[in-house]
Design a protein around this motif. Structure first.
Motif, mmCIF file in Angstrom:
data_model
loop_
_atom_site.group_PDB
_atom_site.id
_atom_site.type_symbol
_atom_site.label_atom_id
_atom_site.label_comp_id
_atom_site.label_asym_id
_atom_site.label_seq_id
_atom_site.Cartn_x
_atom_site.Cartn_y
_atom_site.Cartn_z
ATOM 1 N N ARG A 178 7.250 -2.183 9.300
ATOM 2 C CA ARG A 178 7.045 -1.560 7.996
ATOM 3 C C ARG A 178 8.376 -1.214 7.336
ATOM 4 N N SER A 179 8.317 -1.164 6.019
ATOM 5 C CA SER A 179 9.489 -0.762 5.224
ATOM 6 C C SER A 179 9.037 0.190 4.123
ATOM 7 N N SER A 180 9.914 1.050 3.721
ATOM 8 C CA SER A 180 9.599 2.032 2.660
ATOM 9 C C SER A 180 10.746 2.084 1.667
ATOM 10 N N SER A 181 10.395 2.439 0.484
ATOM 11 C CA SER A 181 11.405 2.532 -0.575
ATOM 12 C C SER A 181 11.103 3.717 -1.473
ATOM 13 N N ALA A 182 12.150 4.299 -2.031
ATOM 14 C CA ALA A 182 12.053 5.404 -2.986
ATOM 15 C C ALA A 182 13.046 5.139 -4.102
ATOM 16 N N GLN A 183 12.609 5.375 -5.305
ATOM 17 C CA GLN A 183 13.505 5.099 -6.429
ATOM 18 C C GLN A 183 13.190 6.020 -7.598
ATOM 19 N N VAL A 184 14.160 6.144 -8.480
ATOM 20 C CA VAL A 184 14.050 6.947 -9.700
ATOM 21 C C VAL A 184 14.203 6.016 -10.892
ATOM 22 N N GLU A 185 13.287 6.154 -11.842
ATOM 23 C CA GLU A 185 13.327 5.351 -13.071
ATOM 24 C C GLU A 185 13.776 6.238 -14.225
ATOM 25 N N GLY A 217 17.434 3.245 -6.374
ATOM 26 C CA GLY A 217 16.725 3.739 -5.210
ATOM 27 C C GLY A 217 17.254 3.138 -3.921
ATOM 28 N N VAL A 218 16.529 3.402 -2.842
ATOM 29 C CA VAL A 218 16.917 2.950 -1.504
ATOM 30 C C VAL A 218 15.692 2.390 -0.807
ATOM 31 N N LYS A 219 15.883 1.259 -0.103
ATOM 32 C CA LYS A 219 14.820 0.659 0.696
ATOM 33 C C LYS A 219 15.236 0.663 2.170
ATOM 34 N N ARG A 220 14.337 1.107 3.031
ATOM 35 C CA ARG A 220 14.635 1.232 4.466
ATOM 36 C C ARG A 220 13.654 0.364 5.261
ATOM 37 N N ARG A 221 14.212 -0.442 6.182
ATOM 38 C CA ARG A 221 13.402 -1.262 7.091
ATOM 39 C C ARG A 221 13.410 -0.585 8.474
ATOM 40 N N GLU A 222 12.224 -0.160 8.909
ATOM 41 C CA GLU A 222 12.127 0.558 10.166
ATOM 42 C C GLU A 222 12.442 -0.341 11.367
ATOM 43 N N GLU A 223 12.107 -1.630 11.272
ATOM 44 C CA GLU A 223 12.297 -2.538 12.398
ATOM 45 C C GLU A 223 13.774 -2.698 12.735
ATOM 46 N N ARG A 231 11.182 9.276 -13.850
ATOM 47 C CA ARG A 231 10.034 9.144 -12.951
ATOM 48 C C ARG A 231 10.519 8.803 -11.549
ATOM 49 N N PHE A 232 9.861 9.368 -10.561
ATOM 50 C CA PHE A 232 10.172 9.099 -9.156
ATOM 51 C C PHE A 232 8.987 8.365 -8.540
ATOM 52 N N SER A 233 9.271 7.331 -7.782
ATOM 53 C CA SER A 233 8.200 6.569 -7.138
ATOM 54 C C SER A 233 8.574 6.302 -5.689
ATOM 55 N N TYR A 234 7.562 6.239 -4.846
ATOM 56 C CA TYR A 234 7.742 5.968 -3.410
ATOM 57 C C TYR A 234 6.655 4.995 -2.978
ATOM 58 N N SER A 235 7.007 4.015 -2.196
ATOM 59 C CA SER A 235 6.038 3.041 -1.709
ATOM 60 C C SER A 235 6.399 2.624 -0.298
ATOM 61 N N THR A 236 5.393 2.122 0.408
ATOM 62 C CA THR A 236 5.609 1.641 1.772
ATOM 63 C C THR A 236 4.851 0.331 1.960
ATOM 64 N N ARG A 284 0.822 -1.195 0.000
ATOM 65 C CA ARG A 284 0.000 0.000 0.000
ATOM 66 C C ARG A 284 0.861 1.251 0.000
ATOM 67 N N LYS A 285 0.400 2.235 -0.706
ATOM 68 C CA LYS A 285 1.130 3.496 -0.760
ATOM 69 C C LYS A 285 0.671 4.407 0.362
ATOM 70 N N ASN A 286 1.621 5.047 0.971
ATOM 71 C CA ASN A 286 1.314 5.990 2.039
ATOM 72 C C ASN A 286 1.125 7.364 1.432
ATOM 73 N N ASN A 287 -0.037 7.973 1.646
ATOM 74 C CA ASN A 287 -0.316 9.280 1.064
ATOM 75 C C ASN A 287 0.472 10.384 1.749
ATOM 76 N N SER A 288 0.946 10.111 2.971
ATOM 77 C CA SER A 288 1.709 11.139 3.678
ATOM 78 C C SER A 288 3.098 11.256 3.078
#
Length: 456
Positions: free
Chosen positions: A118-125, A306-312, A105-110, A4-8
């Motif tokens: 939870r984990s989140s990632s941001a990347q550029v295509e 891009g980069v993926k981050r694991r909060e845990e 293109r830039f994309s962000y997902s969580t 799911r994408k986080n709107n924040s």
């Protein structure tokens, strides 16, 4: 990547991995200037609310108008020529658009939003075009501009021919009105003479009645000639967008007779005809569009970073990848086949244009030759005799040697011959303008040569 994408957008601004990602993006965009394109905006971009030309009326200067001035006015402000110039501007914008590269293109997902794991990632295509797509687009747009420039030349040629024909119509209408005015003057003199002879008892009152009827008929002819002159003036002025002509008269020699171009010259100029050149340019444009569709059969690549981050675990991972469409069903085969068939159509139209123009050119040449011979015959053999008989009958009537009916008959014969001569001249000029429309700008050998006037 999925989830799911986080709107924040707060994590984008605060998370360290996203700062790193944005730094990578900036570095990639600025490296070697590959994607950092500076596009100059059109001159009108700063003021989108430009004042348009709607309702603009151009009025020519008052006074006599020459053919050269009329052609210059029409070429400057004719609406169809202005529209052709706009089309050239539009094709230049197509060249600009075709030269642009695709945007990154830039994309962000969580994933597992709201949970500790939870984990989140941001990347550029970064899309990478293959198959020289950009060069093919620019080439096709440039060929489209060539066609638009050719269309502009064709429009200018048509307008020039229309001005020449309309200008001569004004000259002929002025001449016919002058003839009608002479007829009214003669009819008035005849009425006065008949009235005096009736008072003197030399002729019957019936002669005066006939003279007045003839005078009324002459005034009707004059009214018609004046109306035709007004219409001819409006047709000429409309070519530069003016519905209320201001020029006092068309200045020129109505008896100018264009010379016949040599057949060898016709064959030479057919090869450089604007219509044939336009068909050739259209064929080249269709070939370039085939190249565009051919380039689309080669699939583009899309690289991602891009980069993926694991909060845990508070860990970060670098992400690299690429994607390419699998041409399993759509290989652009339909669009390519359409482009090939349209290229074949353009080639067939080029052949048809050559054949049609050659046939039309010789038909117009035959019409020009026949009408020119007719005008020469009327000028050298018919008009001199009719004019001499009319002048002799007029003098004889004033001296009492001829009746008014004899004068009226001589007048009608001369006026009819003069009108027929002017009509023949008009057909000669129309045929000449039609020929120039096929062959392009006339050469010096085909310039009008003065003919001795038939006179009024």
């Amino acid at each position: 990547m999925l989830g799911r994408k986080n709107n924040s957008m707060a994590p984008i601004a605060m998370g360290k991995p996203h700062v790193i990602t944005l730094s990578i993006v900036c570095a990639l965009l600025l490296a070697n200037g590959t994607f950092a394109q500076t596009v100059a905006q059109p001159s009108w971009w700063e003021d989108p609310l430009r004042a348009g030309d709607e309702g603009r009326i151009f009025q020519e200067p008052a006074g006599p108008l020459t053919m050269e001035a009329a052609i210059r006015l029409a070429l400057e402000v004719n609406p169809t020529i202005a529209a052709a110039r706009r089309e050239i501007e539009a094709t230049e914008a197509q060249i600009l658009q075709g030269s642009l590269r695709p945007n990154p293109r830039f994309s962000y997902s969580t994933e597992n939003a709201g949970k500790i794991s939870r984990s989140s990632s941001a990347q550029v295509e970064l899309p990478i075009e293959r198959g020289d797509k950009r060069a093919a687009r620019v080439e096709a747009a440039q060929r489209g501009r060539d066609v638009a420039v050719s269309d502009l030349g064709g429009r200018q040629l048509k307008v020039r021919a229309a001005v020449m024909a309309a200008f001569f119509d004004v000259l002929a209408a002025q001449e016919l009105m002058a003839l009608a005015q002479d007829g009214v003057s003669l009819a008035r003199r005849a009425t006065d003479i008949a009235a005096k002879r009736v008072v003197a008892g030399k002729v019957s009152p019936v002669e005066e009645t006939k003279a007045r009827v003839a005078e009324a008929g002459a005034r009707v002819v004059l009214t018609q000639a004046q109306s035709e002159l007004r219409n001819a003036r409006r047709r000429l002025a409309s070519l530069w967008g003016n519905s209320s002509p201001r020029f006092s008269e068309a200045k020129g020699n109505v008896d100018l007779l264009p010379q016949m171009p040599a057949r060898e010259l016709i064959e030479q100029r057919l090869g450089t005809s604007p219509l044939i050149q336009r068909a050739q340019l259209e064929l080249e444009r269709r070939k370039s569009l085939v190249n565009v569709e051919q380039s689309k059969t080669i699939q583009d690549l899309t690289f991602s970073v891009g980069v993926k981050r694991r909060e845990e675990s508070q860990s970060e991972q670098m992400m690299l990848g690429f994607s390419v469409p699998i041409p399993l069903y759509n290989r652009n085969q339909g669009n390519l086949l359409e482009a090939l068939r349209r290229e074949d159509k353009a080639r067939d139209e080029l052949v048809a244009t050559r054949i049609g123009l050659t046939s039309n050119a010789y038909q117009v040449m035959e019409r020009l030759s026949a009408r020119r011979q007719e005008a020469e015959l009327l000028r050298t053999e018919v008009l001199p005799g009719a004019k001499s008989a009319y002048e002799a009958a007029t003098i004889g009537f004033e001296n009492g040697k001829f009746s008014f009916l004899e004068v009226l008959d001589a007048q009608r014969t001369f006026f009819s011959a003069r009108s027929q001569y002017l009509n023949a001249l008009a057909e000669v000029h129309r045929a000449m303008t039609d020929l120039e429309g096929i062959l392009g700008q006339p050469d010096a050998a085909a310039s009008p040569a003065p003919a001795s006037t038939g006179g009024r």
